[in-house]
Scaffold this active site. Structure first.
Site, PDB file in Angstrom:
ATOM      1  N   CYS A  42       0.829  -1.211   0.000  1.00  0.00           N
ATOM      2  CA  CYS A  42       0.000   0.000   0.000  1.00  0.00           C
ATOM      3  C   CYS A  42       0.861   1.257   0.000  1.00  0.00           C
ATOM      4  O   CYS A  42       0.662   2.161  -0.809  1.00  0.00           O
ATOM      5  CB  CYS A  42      -0.930  -0.018   1.212  1.00  0.00           C
ATOM      6  SG  CYS A  42      -2.018   1.396   1.265  1.00  0.00           S
ATOM      7  N   CYS A  47      -1.669   1.796  -2.884  1.00  0.00           N
ATOM      8  CA  CYS A  47      -2.624   2.895  -2.640  1.00  0.00           C
ATOM      9  C   CYS A  47      -1.992   4.287  -2.672  1.00  0.00           C
ATOM     10  O   CYS A  47      -2.503   5.196  -3.327  1.00  0.00           O
ATOM     11  CB  CYS A  47      -3.287   2.764  -1.270  1.00  0.00           C
ATOM     12  SG  CYS A  47      -3.288   1.140  -0.520  1.00  0.00           S
ATOM     13  N   LYS A  50      -0.194   5.432  -5.956  1.00  0.00           N
ATOM     14  CA  LYS A  50      -1.288   5.441  -6.944  1.00  0.00           C
ATOM     15  C   LYS A  50      -2.122   6.718  -6.809  1.00  0.00           C
ATOM     16  O   LYS A  50      -2.373   7.426  -7.768  1.00  0.00           O
ATOM     17  CB  LYS A  50      -2.140   4.187  -6.729  1.00  0.00           C
ATOM     18  CG  LYS A  50      -3.329   3.989  -7.625  1.00  0.00           C
ATOM     19  CD  LYS A  50      -4.620   4.537  -7.097  1.00  0.00           C
ATOM     20  CE  LYS A  50      -5.105   4.082  -5.765  1.00  0.00           C
ATOM     21  NZ  LYS A  50      -5.756   2.792  -5.737  1.00  0.00           N
ATOM     22  N   TYR A 176      -9.961  -2.826 -10.606  1.00  0.00           N
ATOM     23  CA  TYR A 176      -9.778  -1.428 -10.198  1.00  0.00           C
ATOM     24  C   TYR A 176      -8.386  -0.894 -10.501  1.00  0.00           C
ATOM     25  O   TYR A 176      -8.229   0.265 -10.886  1.00  0.00           O
ATOM     26  CB  TYR A 176     -10.195  -1.226  -8.725  1.00  0.00           C
ATOM     27  CG  TYR A 176      -9.169  -1.640  -7.693  1.00  0.00           C
ATOM     28  CD1 TYR A 176      -8.258  -0.721  -7.194  1.00  0.00           C
ATOM     29  CD2 TYR A 176      -9.132  -2.941  -7.199  1.00  0.00           C
ATOM     30  CE1 TYR A 176      -7.330  -1.084  -6.237  1.00  0.00           C
ATOM     31  CE2 TYR A 176      -8.208  -3.313  -6.244  1.00  0.00           C
ATOM     32  CZ  TYR A 176      -7.311  -2.392  -5.768  1.00  0.00           C
ATOM     33  OH  TYR A 176      -6.386  -2.754  -4.815  1.00  0.00           O
ATOM     34  N   GLU A 180      -7.787   2.401 -12.845  1.00  0.00           N
ATOM     35  CA  GLU A 180      -7.108   3.542 -12.219  1.00  0.00           C
ATOM     36  C   GLU A 180      -5.893   3.963 -13.047  1.00  0.00           C
ATOM     37  O   GLU A 180      -5.685   5.150 -13.305  1.00  0.00           O
ATOM     38  CB  GLU A 180      -6.678   3.175 -10.794  1.00  0.00           C
ATOM     39  CG  GLU A 180      -7.860   3.098  -9.829  1.00  0.00           C
ATOM     40  CD  GLU A 180      -7.510   2.623  -8.428  1.00  0.00           C
ATOM     41  OE1 GLU A 180      -8.329   2.817  -7.527  1.00  0.00           O
ATOM     42  OE2 GLU A 180      -6.421   2.037  -8.235  1.00  0.00           O
ATOM     43  N   HIS A 434     -26.537  21.019   1.248  1.00  0.00           N
ATOM     44  CA  HIS A 434     -26.814  21.622  -0.045  1.00  0.00           C
ATOM     45  C   HIS A 434     -25.943  22.844  -0.297  1.00  0.00           C
ATOM     46  O   HIS A 434     -25.736  23.610   0.630  1.00  0.00           O
ATOM     47  CB  HIS A 434     -28.299  22.032  -0.110  1.00  0.00           C
ATOM     48  CG  HIS A 434     -28.688  22.580  -1.443  1.00  0.00           C
ATOM     49  ND1 HIS A 434     -28.895  21.767  -2.538  1.00  0.00           N
ATOM     50  CD2 HIS A 434     -28.887  23.852  -1.854  1.00  0.00           C
ATOM     51  CE1 HIS A 434     -29.209  22.531  -3.575  1.00  0.00           C
ATOM     52  NE2 HIS A 434     -29.210  23.790  -3.201  1.00  0.00           N
ATOM     53  N   GLU A 439     -25.796  14.917  -1.232  1.00  0.00           N
ATOM     54  CA  GLU A 439     -27.192  15.043  -0.779  1.00  0.00           C
ATOM     55  C   GLU A 439     -28.123  14.100  -1.526  1.00  0.00           C
ATOM     56  O   GLU A 439     -29.206  13.779  -1.041  1.00  0.00           O
ATOM     57  CB  GLU A 439     -27.678  16.489  -0.878  1.00  0.00           C
ATOM     58  CG  GLU A 439     -27.809  17.040  -2.287  1.00  0.00           C
ATOM     59  CD  GLU A 439     -28.266  18.517  -2.303  1.00  0.00           C
ATOM     60  OE1 GLU A 439     -29.097  18.891  -1.472  1.00  0.00           O
ATOM     61  OE2 GLU A 439     -27.756  19.279  -3.155  1.00  0.00           O
TER      62      GLU A 439
END
Ligand code: FAD
Length: 450
Positions: A42, A47, A50, A176, A180, A434, A439
């Site tokens: 990682c 991760c 990346k 993934y 990516e 908002h 939302e």
């Protein structure tokens, strides 16, 4: 019998580091062996680097959008070498921090490759070391299919260290990591082709997200070809020449394989201790991470359950609590929120529509398809999409999915609600933030016709 250590951990990655640190905190004498760099996949080649590359690759689009907000952006240029060296410096910093943390916790770090030689012993650099408990936390490794010329292909490991930015790159795979990296290189201006042998990319994700991501990637200029694979790779002076299953050929500066990762157990000696392995060499463990051998445990990618850093960390922590903290703890593997740092990103938690239908039968599906506010003046056609799956009998939200700006950040909060088993009515009772994209998760009112 007197052992050299109470705990010997093999692999200083996400799971191993957490387990070592927590076990040492309980007073255990702990050593951890690492054959590459402390931090593991990682931090060193997963991760973290990346995500830094994803940030870097987004600027071209941001500069373009800025014009719609009244900015005049001067001439821009991108330098791959600068990015890579700055990224490397950050990884060095993190690597140093991990070493410091382990040392600070009283964990002994031993550089080198450890091999299991028995239920309570490992060998390392010709030395035999004994431990009351051994934790296997060796992670995973890129799987390379058997294709002629595969030795000319790179994986994510090498992609982080290329001398030059490949101006034309073929990414093979549909998971993934593949999407990516396709997004990273495209954002930096490379010509990108994504080849995937299956019908649709991102297997296991909700079908709507899979379709949406394909559309958005194509909109950004990535040539996504499904139902296509590579049958041969030849090396050229200028890069590689590929032959594809449809008989066509293509040339590129580089071909990167992201075709899954396999548990790192080859040559680890687990057979010597009679540790049972499952499919693909994964270490078989019970709910507490224990193998069939009482003194040997395993956590993280090497067990091939959910290959994510926070999961490996939770498993490592639970192991330490169980074995050294006197609190048997089994990490839960349900409702794990996760993100894909594709462009646009995906955030997802819980079940896909098809999995929910299979599990619960009667479900309601709520969707919302919209253009994020940022893109109105920004001039991008990119759209966002949110989706919620509700078990009709209990009203519980059993799946929440999003693709669009900030999806990775948004899904963490939604993940808490899904993990807590909240109902659609409780989502609806929550006041919206908002204006935001998030939302939508409290504003979807009418179920879709199934
Ligand atoms: P690792 O972190 O892989 O650590 C294992 C360590 O053991 C390694 O350092 C290895 O060198 C060492 N080792 C192996 N064998 C031996 C031996 N015999 N002796 C000594 N040392 C040994 N996860 C996320 O959650 N989010 C992401 O965004 C994400 N992005 C990723 C991107 C890429 C390109 C990749 C490849 C992975 C990504 N992951 C991501 C997955 C994540 O990196 C892994 O799930 C996580 O690192 C697993 O932790 P681990 O402790 O099981 O193993």
């Amino acid at each position: 019998m007197e052992f050299d250590y109470d705990l010997f951990v093999i692999g200083a990655g996400s799971g191993g580091v957490r387990a070592s640190r927590i076990a040492a905190g309980f007073g255990a004498r702990v050593a951890v062996a690492e054959e590459f760099r402390v931090g593991g996949t990682c931090v060193i080649r997963g991760c973290v680097p990346k995500k830094l590359l994803v940030y870097a690759s987004h600027f071209a689009e941001d500069f373009e959008m800025a014009k719609g907000f009244g900015w005049t952006v001067g001439e821009t240029s991108f330098d791959w070498k600068t990015l890579i060296s700055r990224k490397d410096a950050e990884i060095d910093r993190l690597n140093g921090l991990y070493i410091k943390t382990l040392e600070g916790a009283g964990v002994e770090i031993i550089n080198g490759r450890a091999v299991v030689t028995g239920p309570n012993s490992v060998s390392l650099g010709g030395r035999e070391i004994t431990a009351k408990t051994i934790l296997v936390a060796t992670g995973g490794w890129p799987h390379m299919p058997d294709v002629p010329g595969i030795e000319h292909a790179i994986t994510s490991n090498e992609a982080f260290h290329l001398d030059e930015q490949p101006k034309r790159i073929v990414v093979v795979g549909g998971g993934y990591i593949a999407v990516e990296f396709a997004g990273i290189f495209r954002g930096m201006g490379s010509d990108v082709t994504l080849l995937y042998r299956g019908e649709q990319i991102m297997r296991g994700f909700d079908d709507d997200l899979r379709d949406r991501l394909t559309i958005e990637m194509q909109r950004k200029g990535i040539d996504v070809r499904t139902g296509t694979n590579v049958t041969g790779i030849e090396k050229l002076d200028t890069g590689v020449h590929l032959t594809l299953t449809d008989g066509s050929t293509m040339e590129a500066d580089a071909v990167m394989y992201a075709t899954g990762r396999v548990p790192n157990t080859s040559g680890l000696g687990l057979e010597a201790a009679e540790v049972e392995l499952g499919k693909g060499g994964a270490v078989k463990v019970d709910a507490f991470g224990k193998t069939n051998v009482d003194s040997i445990y395993a956590v993280g990618d090497v067990t091939d359950r959910v290959q994510l850093t926070p999961v490996a960390i939770k498993e490592g922590h639970a192991f330490a609590l169980t074995v050294f903290g006197g609190t048997p703890t089994s990490p839960a593997h349900d409702a794990i929120p996760t993100a894909v740092f594709s462009q646009p990103p995906i955030g997802t938690v819980g079940l896909s529509e098809s999995d929910a239908k299979e599990k619960y039968g009667d479900i309601d599906v709520y969707t919302s398809d919209f253009r994020p506010m940022k893109h109105t003046l920004g001039g991008s056609d990119e759209r966002a999409f949110t989706k919620m799956i509700v078990d009709k009998s209990t009203g519980k939200v059993v799946g929440a999915h999003m693709i669009g700006v900030d999806a990775a950040e948004i899904i963490q909060g939604i993940g808490i609600a899904v993990k807590a088993g909240l109902t659609k009515a409780q989502f609806d009772a929550t006041v919206a933030v908002h204006p935001s994209s998030a939302e939508e998760f409290v504003l979807m009112r009418t179920p879709r016709d199934n």
